[in-house]
Enzyme design. Structure first.
Site, PDB file in Angstrom:
ATOM      1  N   PHE A  86      14.673  19.602  -1.176  1.00 52.89           N
ATOM      2  CA  PHE A  86      13.353  19.050  -1.465  1.00 52.89           C
ATOM      3  C   PHE A  86      13.208  17.652  -0.868  1.00 52.89           C
ATOM      4  O   PHE A  86      12.165  17.288  -0.337  1.00 52.89           O
ATOM      5  CB  PHE A  86      13.165  19.012  -2.982  1.00 52.89           C
ATOM      6  CG  PHE A  86      11.895  18.372  -3.455  1.00 52.89           C
ATOM      7  CD1 PHE A  86      10.696  19.064  -3.408  1.00 52.89           C
ATOM      8  CD2 PHE A  86      11.902  17.075  -3.952  1.00 52.89           C
ATOM      9  CE1 PHE A  86       9.528  18.465  -3.851  1.00 52.89           C
ATOM     10  CE2 PHE A  86      10.733  16.472  -4.395  1.00 52.89           C
ATOM     11  CZ  PHE A  86       9.546  17.172  -4.341  1.00 52.89           C
ATOM     12  N   ARG A 119       1.892   8.297  12.889  1.00 54.15           N
ATOM     13  CA  ARG A 119       1.478   9.502  13.594  1.00 54.15           C
ATOM     14  C   ARG A 119      -0.043   9.672  13.577  1.00 54.15           C
ATOM     15  O   ARG A 119      -0.632  10.116  14.558  1.00 54.15           O
ATOM     16  CB  ARG A 119       2.149  10.719  12.944  1.00 54.15           C
ATOM     17  CG  ARG A 119       1.903  12.018  13.664  1.00 54.15           C
ATOM     18  CD  ARG A 119       2.223  13.196  12.771  1.00 54.15           C
ATOM     19  NE  ARG A 119       1.491  13.078  11.505  1.00 54.15           N
ATOM     20  CZ  ARG A 119       1.839  13.686  10.382  1.00 54.15           C
ATOM     21  NH1 ARG A 119       2.926  14.425  10.337  1.00 54.15           N
ATOM     22  NH2 ARG A 119       1.120  13.534   9.281  1.00 54.15           N
ATOM     23  N   TYR A 133       0.844  -1.199   0.000  1.00 58.52           N
ATOM     24  CA  TYR A 133       0.000   0.000   0.000  1.00 58.52           C
ATOM     25  C   TYR A 133       0.882   1.253   0.000  1.00 58.52           C
ATOM     26  O   TYR A 133       0.688   2.167  -0.800  1.00 58.52           O
ATOM     27  CB  TYR A 133      -0.932  -0.002   1.225  1.00 58.52           C
ATOM     28  CG  TYR A 133      -1.722   1.277   1.332  1.00 58.52           C
ATOM     29  CD1 TYR A 133      -2.826   1.498   0.520  1.00 58.52           C
ATOM     30  CD2 TYR A 133      -1.316   2.288   2.198  1.00 58.52           C
ATOM     31  CE1 TYR A 133      -3.527   2.691   0.584  1.00 58.52           C
ATOM     32  CE2 TYR A 133      -2.011   3.481   2.264  1.00 58.52           C
ATOM     33  CZ  TYR A 133      -3.114   3.684   1.456  1.00 58.52           C
ATOM     34  OH  TYR A 133      -3.778   4.864   1.498  1.00 58.52           O
ATOM     35  N   ARG A 139     -10.513   4.392   9.247  1.00 61.80           N
ATOM     36  CA  ARG A 139      -9.491   3.779   8.392  1.00 61.80           C
ATOM     37  C   ARG A 139      -8.451   3.078   9.259  1.00 61.80           C
ATOM     38  O   ARG A 139      -8.134   3.535  10.353  1.00 61.80           O
ATOM     39  CB  ARG A 139      -8.795   4.857   7.556  1.00 61.80           C
ATOM     40  CG  ARG A 139      -9.619   5.374   6.424  1.00 61.80           C
ATOM     41  CD  ARG A 139      -8.766   6.301   5.569  1.00 61.80           C
ATOM     42  NE  ARG A 139      -8.327   7.450   6.349  1.00 61.80           N
ATOM     43  CZ  ARG A 139      -8.759   8.696   6.149  1.00 61.80           C
ATOM     44  NH1 ARG A 139      -9.617   8.932   5.198  1.00 61.80           N
ATOM     45  NH2 ARG A 139      -8.320   9.689   6.879  1.00 61.80           N
TER      46      ARG A 139
END
Lengths: 482, 372
Positions: free
Chosen positions: A298, A228, A181, A238
Site C-alpha cells: 500500500f 507532473r 500546503y 492554479r
C-alpha cells in the site's frame, strides 16, 4: 478494448506488454475480500472508492481486513473534503463551515450535500455521503478518533488556504508555504495512515516517534503530482510551484511555458524535482518500518511510481506542454517490484536515481545538488543493504618495525616451506628406490617393462621400433624367473 | 550546522604543526576566527607562506624530525593542544615519507608527552583503508588498515603507521589524550593537487571525454570542513581532559579514536569534475561528452604509458587515472557526527565556488604580471 494506437505501441514494446501480463496474471492479492456479506451502505462506499480513486483503489482493496474499511472510509472522507475545497463554483461562505466542521459531519447521521457544481467529478459522493457516515460510525473508536483528528486539521488547513486571497491570485509564494500546503493535503494523510497502521498492529510503533518520515511519505507523493501536473494546473488557473523557486529563473510564471524559455523552464523544474527527491531516503527509511505485506505494498507502490515519475519528468520539457505519464508497462513492472520486499523497492529507487543522474545537466544551477541528493539515496540504500561487505582484516603491519618483523617471519616461513617440501621429496625418493631395489632382488624384469613401455609409446606416437619384447627377453638370461 | 555562539573564546595554547601548509593554514585561520583569544604557535619547515596577521599567532621554523630543535620550542610553548597536520607530498620519495610521517610524528609525540600537552590531534588520511582492488562503499573507521605489501601507495602506509603510533600513545601518560582525523579528497583555496589538475584538464580541452559509466560515488571534502573537524576534536579532547580521571563511555569516546571527516556528500566521480569545469567556464553540453568504456580507456592508457615511457614522459591518460576515475570510494561519517557533533559547515558546491575562484584569481594575477 485497447485502442489501435496502444496495440501498435505494445507491438513495438513487447517488454512492456510482458510486464502488464505478468502483473495481471501472476499477482495474487495479499488479502482477498469477500464482498457478499457486506451491507448495502458499505457496498456503496466501495462503489465510490472505485469511482473516485484510480491509483489507490487497487492497493486499498488488498489491505489487511483489519484496516481495509477504516482506510477506505478515511480516503472517502478526504476525497469529500477535497471535492468541497476544489469546487470553484462554491462561495467561500458555503465552503468554510463545511471544511472546518467536516470531522463532525463524519458522525452526523444522514448528512449529504448537493451544492457542488455539475462538473465536479466526485459530486455524487457528497450527494450520498450519508452512506459514508453510516459506515464510519461502525468502525473501532480508536480508528474513528484518528480519522476525525486528521480530517479536522486538514479541513482547517484547507479553509485557511481558501480564505487566503493572495494564494488564490498569485499561487504559492515561498517554499515553506508550498511545503505547508503539501503538509495539509498529503503530509497529514501520511500521519493518519501511519497511526492507523500502528493502531492495527501492522507497523512498527517507532514510526510515530520519527514524524519527519511519515511527513516525507506524503510530501513526496504530493510534490511529484504538483511537478507532473504543472501544465494541467496552469490551464485550470492554479499555481502550486512556489514563486520563491520559479522567480529565480523567470520573471513571470507564464514565461515557463514559452518555448524560447526552454532552458530556464528546465532549470526551474530541476529545482522542483530536487526538492521532492530530497524526501526519497526518508521514504525508504519509513518503508523499513512496515511489518505487514499488504501495508507495505500500500505504501511502497505509490512511492515507486513517484520516483519513476520524477525520472520521466526530469529534464523533460514536455511537462510544460502536456501531461507526462509513466507508461502502463512500466507501471505494472513497478507494481510487481514494489509488492515484494524492501530490497527490491530499493533497487527501483536506485535504478531511477541513476537514470536521473545520467540526465543531469552540468550547466544547470542545481547540477551538483541533484548529484549530491542522488548520492545520498545510494548511500542510504548501501547502509541498509550493503553490496560490498567490510573486507576481511588481512592483519597488515601497524608499524615499520612490525613490517620488518613480518618480512623476516615471511622469509622464515618461506624457507620452512622449502625445507618441508625437500624433506617430503627425499622421503619419497628413498622409499621408491628401496622398493625398486627389493623388487629387483626379487627378480622383477624392469627391462621388459621398460621395452613394453617404449613400444606402447611408439604405437602411440607411431615411431618405428625394431626391438620387441621377445628379443629383450631372449637376451636377459642372466636373471632367472622365480 | 553548528551555531557560532557555542564556541568558547579560547582553546588555550595550541600548536599547529604544518600550519603554513594547505590544510594547516585553514586550521589556523578558523581557529583564530572562532576562538579569537587562543594563543597559536605555528611550527613548520618554512613559515614564509600562508601567514595569518593575527597578533595571537607566532611562527617558528623547525624540522619535526629533529628532536633537539623541537624540545626547547615545546618547553617554551607549554601548549594545551597540538594539531599535527605536517606531511610530505603524496608522491614524495619513500625515505622522506618514512622520515617525516613516521619518524616526525613519533618525535612530536615524545616532545608533547614530555611537555605536558593535554590533547594531540593527528591529521591522518582516509586512504589508509583503501585497497586498490576493493571498492569502498560507506566505509567506516572499523575497516582494516591496508599497509605494507598490500598497499601500493607508500604514503598511505606511512600515514597508517603514524596514526597507529598516535592512537597507541593515548593515555600514556594518563593525562595525554590523542585522536586522529581521516579526511578524504581534500580541496579548496590553496589546494595544489585536486582543483589545479582539473582546471589543467579543462585548459587542455579534455572535458569532452569521460571514462566509465560514472555510477561510482566519490568523496570530496572542502578544506574548511576538515579544519572544522580538527577544531571539534581539540574541543572534545580538552573536554575529556577536564573530566579526568573519569573515562567516557565507549560509545562516546573521542580519545584513542580515529574519525572519518568528509563533506558527507559523495557524488558521482565525473559530476564533481564537471561542476568544477562549469564553474571555471566550461561549456561542453551533456550531449557533447564522449563516453569511453573502462576497458577501452585502460587499454589506451597502457599503450600510451609504454609509448611515453620510451620518450621518458608521462601521458595525459594513465591506467592509474582510469582506475581512480572508475572506482567507488566513499565513507560513513556517522561516528564523527555522533561523537564530535560534526556536520559540514560548507556545502560541496560552495566549496567548489571558493576553490575555483581562488585559482582563477591567481591565473588573472599571473596574466597581469606578464602583461606589465
Amino acid at each position: 478494448m485497447p485502442s489501435l494506437s496502444s496495440l501498435a505501441y505494445y507491438a513495438i514494446h513487447p517488454r512492456e506488454l510482458r510486464q502488464i501480463i505478468q502483473w495481471k496474471v501472476w499477482h495474487n492479492p495479499v488479502h482477498e475480500r469477500d464482498e457478499t456479506k457486506d451491507p448495502a451502505s458499505l457496498k456503496r462506499c466501495f462503489d465510490f472508492l472505485h469511482l473516485t480513486s484510480r491509483s489507490f483503489t487497487a492497493v486499498i482493496l488488498e489491505l489487511h481486513p483489519e484496516l481495509l474499511v477504516p482506510v477506505a472510509l478515511f480516503y472517502l472522507a478526504l476525497r469529500g473534503l477535497d471535492t468541497v475545497e476544489d469546487d470553484m463554483t462554491l462561495s467561500l461562505d458555503t465552503k468554510e463551515p463545511i471544511l472546518r466542521n467536516f470531522h463532525d459531519i463524519l458522525e452526523e447521521d444522514g448528512w449529504n450535500f448537493d451544492g457542488n457544481g455539475p462538473n465536479e467529478k466526485d459530486r455524487q459522493l457528497l450527494v450520498e455521503f450519508n452512506v459514508v457516515v453510516e459506515e464510519f460510525k461502525k468502525i473501532k473508536p480508536a480508528y474513528k478518533a484518528i480519522i476525525k483528528d486528521i480530517t479536522k486539521r486538514m479541513g482547517n488547513g484547507m479553509a485557511d488556504y481558501v480564505k487566503n486571497a493572495e494564494f488564490n491570485v498569485n499561487g504559492v509564494d515561498t517554499v515553506a508555504d508550498y511545503e505547508l500546503y503539501c503538509h495539509y493535503v498529503a503530509g497529514l494523510v501520511g500521519e493518519g495512515c501511519t497511526r492507523l497502521f500502528v493502531e492495527g498492529g501492522l507497523a512498527n510503533a517507532a514510526l510515530l516517534s520519527r514524524p519527519e518520515l511519515m511527513e516525507s511519505m506524503g510530501q513526496m507523493l504530493q510534490q511529484v503530482n504538483i511537478i507532473r501536473d504543472i501544465k494541467e494546473d496552469h490551464d485550470d488557473g492554479r499555481r502550486f510551484w512556489p514563486k520563491e523557486i520559479w522567480s529565480k529563473h523567470v520573471d513571470k510564471f507564464e514565461d515557463l511555458f514559452k518555448p524560447e524559455n526552454k532552458e530556464l523552464a528546465l532549470n526551474t523544474s530541476t529545482e522542483m524535482i530536487l526538492n521532492a527527491l530530497n524526501r526519497a531516503d526518508d521514504c525508504l527509511y519509513y518503508l523499513a518500518g512496515l511489518r505487514e505485506q499488504s501495508v507495505f505494498n500500500f505504501c511502497a507502490i505509490p512511492q515507486s511510481m513517484a520516483i519513476a515519475t520524477l525520472d520521466v519528468c526530469f529534464q523533460n520539457h514536455d511537462i510544460f506542454k502536456k501531461n507526462v505519464k509513466i507508461t502502463k508497462g512500466s507501471a505494472c513492472q513497478l507494481m510487481t517490484e514494489s509488492s515484494q520486499n524492501l530490497q527490491l523497492v530499493c533497487e527501483v529507487f536506485r535504478r531511477h536515481t541513476r537514470k536521473i543522474h545520467h540526465k543531469n545537466n552540468p550547466h544547470d544551477p542545481n547540477f551538483l545538488k541533484i548529484s549530491i541528493t542522488c548520492g545520498r539515496i545510494e548511500q542510504f540504500i548501501e547502509s541498509i543493504f550493503p553490496s560490498h561487505p567490510k573486507p576481511v582484516d588481512m592483519k597488515s603491519p601497524a608499524s615499520i618495525e612490525e613490517a620488518a618483523k613480518k618480512k623476516v617471519e615471511d622469509a622464515e616461513a618461506k624457507w620452512d616451506t622449502i625445507y618441508l617440501i625437500l624433506a617430503v621429496v627425499c622421503t619419497i625418493l628413498v622409499i621408491t628406490s628401496s622398493m625398486i631395489f627389493i623388487a629387483w632382488l626379487a627378480g622383477a624384469r624392469f627391462d621388459i617393462a621398460f621395452a613394453q613401455l617404449k613400444e606402447q609409446l611408439g604405437d602411440l606416437f607411431s615411431w618405428s621400433s625394431n626391438s620387441t619384447i621377445a628379443e629383450v627377453a631372449k637376451d636377459a638370461s642372466g636373471h632367472s624367473e622365480l | 550546522m553548528s551555531s557560532e555562539s557555542s564556541y568558547t573564546p579560547s582553546l588555550g595554547k595550541v600548536v599547529v604543526v604544518g600550519g603554513c601548509g594547505f590544510l594547516g593554514s585553514h586550521i589556523v585561520n578558523l581557529l583564530i576566527e572562532r576562538h579569537p583569544n587562543t594563543r597559536v604557535f605555528v611550527v613548520d619547515l618554512r613559515t614564509n607562506t600562508n601567514r595569518n596577521a593575527s597578533a595571537n599567532i607566532s611562527y617558528h621554523d623547525a624540522d619535526i624530525t629533529d628532536y633537539a630543535a623541537l624540545e626547547p620550542l615545546f618547553s617554551q610553548f607549554r601548549a594545551d593542544a597540538v594539531i599535527h597536520t605536517a606531511s610530505p607530498h603524496f608522491n614524495a620519495k619513500k625515505d622522506i615519507l618514512e622520515k617525516v610521517n613516521v619518524g616526525g610524528t613519533k618525535t612530536l609525540l615524545k616532545v608533547a608527552q614530555e611537555t605536558g600537552v593535554k590533547a594531540f590531534i593527528y591529521t591522518s588520511s582516509s586512504s589508509i583503508v583503501l585497497d586498490p582492488k576493493t571498492e569502498l562503499h560507506n566505509a567506516d573507521e572499523t575497516w582494516p588498515l591496508i599497509t605494507g605489501d598490500a598497499q601500493p601507495e607508500y604514503y598511505s602506509t606511512t600515514k597508517a603507521y603514524a596514526e597507529t603510533a598516535v592512537l597507541q600513545a593515548n593515555r600514556t601518560p594518563a593525562n595525554f589524550l590523542t585522536c586522529s582525523i581521516r579526511p578524504a579528497g581534500i580541496f579548496g583555496e590553496g589546494d595544489v593537487q585536486a582543483l589545479p589538475k582539473m582546471i589543467g584538464a579543462l585548459r587542455k580541452g579534455q572535458t569532452k571525454f569521460q571514462v566509465g559509466d560514472n555510477n561510482n560515488l566519490f568523496e570530496w571534502t572542502y578544506v574548511g570542513n576538515i579544519a572544522h573537524g580538527h577544531l571539534l576534536a581539540v574541543q572534545a579532547l580538552l573536554q575529556t581532559h577536564k573530566l579526568l580521571p573519569t573515562v567516557p563511555l565507549d560509545s562516546e569516546k573521542v580519545d584513542g579514536e580515529a574519525f572519518n571527516i568528509t563533506n558527507g556528500q559523495p557524488v558521482y566521480f565525473w559530476d564533481f569534475a564537471r561542476a568544477v569545469w562549469h564553474e571555471a567556464g566550461d561549456t561542453v553540453p551533456l550531449s557533447g561528452i564522449w563516453h569511453l568504456s573502462w576497458e577501452f580507456a585502460f587499454g589506451v592508457g597502457a599503450i600510451l604509458e609504454w609509448l611515453f615511457w620510451v620518450l621518458g614522459k608521462t601521458p595525459n591518460l594513465t591506467r592509474q587515472q582510469v582506475r581512480y576515475s572508475t572506482i567507488t570510494r566513499y565513507y560513513s561519517i556517522d561516528k564523527a557526527k555522533k561523537r564530535l557533533g560534526y556536520a559540514p559547515i560548507v556545502d560541496l558546491d560552495e566549496g567548489i565556488r571558493r576553490g575555483v575562484r581562488h585559482i582563477l584569481e591567481q591565473e588573472d594575477r599571473q596574466k597581469q604580471k606578464k602583461g606589465q
